[in-house]
Design an enzyme around this catalytic site. Structure first.
Site, PDB file in Angstrom:
ATOM      1  N   TRP A  31      51.664  42.440  62.020  1.00  0.00           N
ATOM      2  CA  TRP A  31      50.408  42.167  62.743  1.00  0.00           C
ATOM      3  C   TRP A  31      49.247  42.345  61.760  1.00  0.00           C
ATOM      4  CZ3 TRP A  31      50.727  41.229  68.124  1.00  0.00           C
ATOM      5  CH2 TRP A  31      49.496  41.006  68.756  1.00  0.00           C
ATOM      6  N   PHE A  66      52.977  49.471  66.394  1.00  0.00           N
ATOM      7  CA  PHE A  66      53.691  50.300  67.369  1.00  0.00           C
ATOM      8  C   PHE A  66      55.137  50.547  66.931  1.00  0.00           C
ATOM      9  CE2 PHE A  66      55.870  51.097  71.429  1.00  0.00           C
ATOM     10  CZ  PHE A  66      55.047  52.088  71.954  1.00  0.00           C
ATOM     11  N   GLU A  67      55.698  49.609  66.169  1.00  0.00           N
ATOM     12  CA  GLU A  67      57.097  49.734  65.726  1.00  0.00           C
ATOM     13  C   GLU A  67      57.240  50.535  64.429  1.00  0.00           C
ATOM     14  OE1 GLU A  67      55.907  46.599  66.952  1.00  0.00           O
ATOM     15  OE2 GLU A  67      56.859  47.218  68.824  1.00  0.00           O
ATOM     16  N   CYS A  89      47.636  47.877  60.493  1.00  0.00           N
ATOM     17  CA  CYS A  89      46.200  47.680  60.729  1.00  0.00           C
ATOM     18  C   CYS A  89      45.994  47.402  62.217  1.00  0.00           C
ATOM     19  CB  CYS A  89      45.691  46.521  59.884  1.00  0.00           C
ATOM     20  SG  CYS A  89      43.971  46.110  60.226  1.00  0.00           S
ATOM     21  N   ILE A  91      43.046  46.865  64.868  1.00  0.00           N
ATOM     22  CA  ILE A  91      41.601  46.594  64.885  1.00  0.00           C
ATOM     23  C   ILE A  91      41.044  46.847  66.288  1.00  0.00           C
ATOM     24  CG2 ILE A  91      39.821  44.867  64.475  1.00  0.00           C
ATOM     25  CD1 ILE A  91      41.698  43.591  62.425  1.00  0.00           C
ATOM     26  N   GLU A  94      39.661  44.059  68.514  1.00  0.00           N
ATOM     27  CA  GLU A  94      40.583  42.976  68.855  1.00  0.00           C
ATOM     28  C   GLU A  94      41.823  43.471  69.589  1.00  0.00           C
ATOM     29  OE1 GLU A  94      41.430  40.916  65.212  1.00  0.00           O
ATOM     30  OE2 GLU A  94      39.313  40.708  64.714  1.00  0.00           O
ATOM     31  N   THR A  95      41.847  44.768  69.882  1.00  0.00           N
ATOM     32  CA  THR A  95      43.058  45.344  70.467  1.00  0.00           C
ATOM     33  C   THR A  95      42.700  46.064  71.759  1.00  0.00           C
ATOM     34  OG1 THR A  95      43.869  45.695  68.239  1.00  0.00           O
ATOM     35  CG2 THR A  95      45.052  46.816  69.989  1.00  0.00           C
ATOM     36  N   HIS A  97      44.452  47.695  73.856  1.00  0.00           N
ATOM     37  CA  HIS A  97      45.079  49.018  74.014  1.00  0.00           C
ATOM     38  C   HIS A  97      44.964  49.822  72.723  1.00  0.00           C
ATOM     39  CE1 HIS A  97      46.426  47.325  77.712  1.00  0.00           C
ATOM     40  NE2 HIS A  97      47.219  46.458  77.116  1.00  0.00           N
TER      41      HIS A  97
HETATM   42  C1  DLZ Z   1      49.846  44.024  70.870  1.00  0.00           C
HETATM   43  C2  DLZ Z   1      49.089  44.401  69.638  1.00  0.00           C
HETATM   44  C3  DLZ Z   1      47.684  44.299  69.618  1.00  0.00           C
HETATM   45  C4  DLZ Z   1      46.904  43.839  70.804  1.00  0.00           C
HETATM   46  N1  DLZ Z   1      46.989  44.615  68.528  1.00  0.00           N
HETATM   47  C5  DLZ Z   1      47.657  45.048  67.419  1.00  0.00           C
HETATM   48  C6  DLZ Z   1      46.944  45.399  66.249  1.00  0.00           C
HETATM   49  O1  DLZ Z   1      45.718  45.302  66.135  1.00  0.00           O
HETATM   50  N2  DLZ Z   1      47.665  45.855  65.187  1.00  0.00           N
HETATM   51  C7  DLZ Z   1      49.034  45.981  65.209  1.00  0.00           C
HETATM   52  O2  DLZ Z   1      49.616  46.419  64.212  1.00  0.00           O
HETATM   53  N3  DLZ Z   1      49.721  45.639  66.307  1.00  0.00           N
HETATM   54  C8  DLZ Z   1      49.082  45.165  67.405  1.00  0.00           C
HETATM   55  N4  DLZ Z   1      49.778  44.812  68.523  1.00  0.00           N
HETATM   56  C9  DLZ Z   1      51.258  44.800  68.459  1.00  0.00           C
HETATM   57  C10 DLZ Z   1      51.918  46.131  68.787  1.00  0.00           C
HETATM   58  O3  DLZ Z   1      51.771  47.021  67.694  1.00  0.00           O
HETATM   59  C11 DLZ Z   1      53.413  45.916  69.067  1.00  0.00           C
HETATM   60  O4  DLZ Z   1      54.007  45.217  67.995  1.00  0.00           O
HETATM   61  C12 DLZ Z   1      53.681  45.136  70.338  1.00  0.00           C
HETATM   62  O5  DLZ Z   1      53.033  45.739  71.435  1.00  0.00           O
HETATM   63  C13 DLZ Z   1      55.201  45.059  70.653  1.00  0.00           C
HETATM   64  O6  DLZ Z   1      55.726  46.371  70.860  1.00  0.00           O
END
Ligand code: DLZ
Length: 166
Positions: A31, A66-67, A89, A91, A94-95, A97
């Site tokens: 991501w 998250f992983e 990263c 942001i 842009e995120t 949650h």
């Molecule tokens: C879903 C999501 C969002 C909205 N934003 C980010 C981000 O800014 N950076 C990042 O590394 N990952 C983001 N993800 C993905 C989550 O980390 C995760 O991969 C998904 O929710 C699937 O478990």
């Protein structure tokens, strides 16, 4: 996250250790891939400049930040690494949650480190917007990947020093 004190690079100046036998895992989030690729380059370049051999750096990718804790745990369990670096990263602007993901990642990485007993380094940017991320991934505020690369070597050194003193 701004100003002179917050430049993330140059943390290895004056630090000397033999890193040639260190085996290091790196987990990278896909991501915001442009940013995380720059973090990876910074981490690898710094580790190599401090003596880590390229073939002893094991890079794996996960879908998002998250992983990262699970990726770190898999590397710790399945590769004979001395430590793991997590690069991501998240942001804020842009995120949706942002708080949830950031807290989960920080807590998860801490738990993997304490559960496995190997250093797991937090190389994750949590900027307000994309430009702030670029500024910290090889831009005007340095590269957090450099910081992670130097930190992992310092933590392995610390672990080795304390283990041999038992
Ligand atoms: C879903 C999501 C969002 C909205 N934003 C980010 C981000 O800014 N950076 C990042 O590394 N990952 C983001 N993800 C993905 C989550 O980390 C995760 O991969 C998904 O929710 C699937 O478990």
């Amino acid at each position: 996250m701004s100003g002179k004190k917050k430049n993330l690079s140059g943390l290895n100046s004056g630090f000397i250790t033999d890193a040639s036998d260190m085996r290091i895992g790196v987990v990278v989030s896909e991501w915001n891939g442009e940013i995380t690729s720059a973090l990876l380059k910074g981490a690898v370049d710094t580790m190599k400049s401090m003596g880590v051999e390229e073939e002893k750096i094991h890079v794996y990718h996960v879908p998002g930040s998250f992983e990262l804790p699970m990726g770190a745990k898999l590397l710790a369990a399945n590769l004979k690494v001395d430590a793991v670096i997590c690069l991501g990263c998240i942001i804020q602007g842009e995120t949706r949650h942002f708080e949830f993901i950031s807290n989960a990642v920080a807590n998860g990485i801490t738990k993997v480190a304490l559960d496995t007993g190997i250093p797991v380094i937090f190389g994750i940017l949590t900027p307000g917007n994309y430009q702030q991320a670029k500024d910290r991934a090889g831009g005007k505020h340095g590269n957090k990947g450099d910081e992670a690369g130097a930190t992992v070597i310092k933590m392995i050194k610390l672990k080795r020093e304390l283990s041999t003193n038992k």
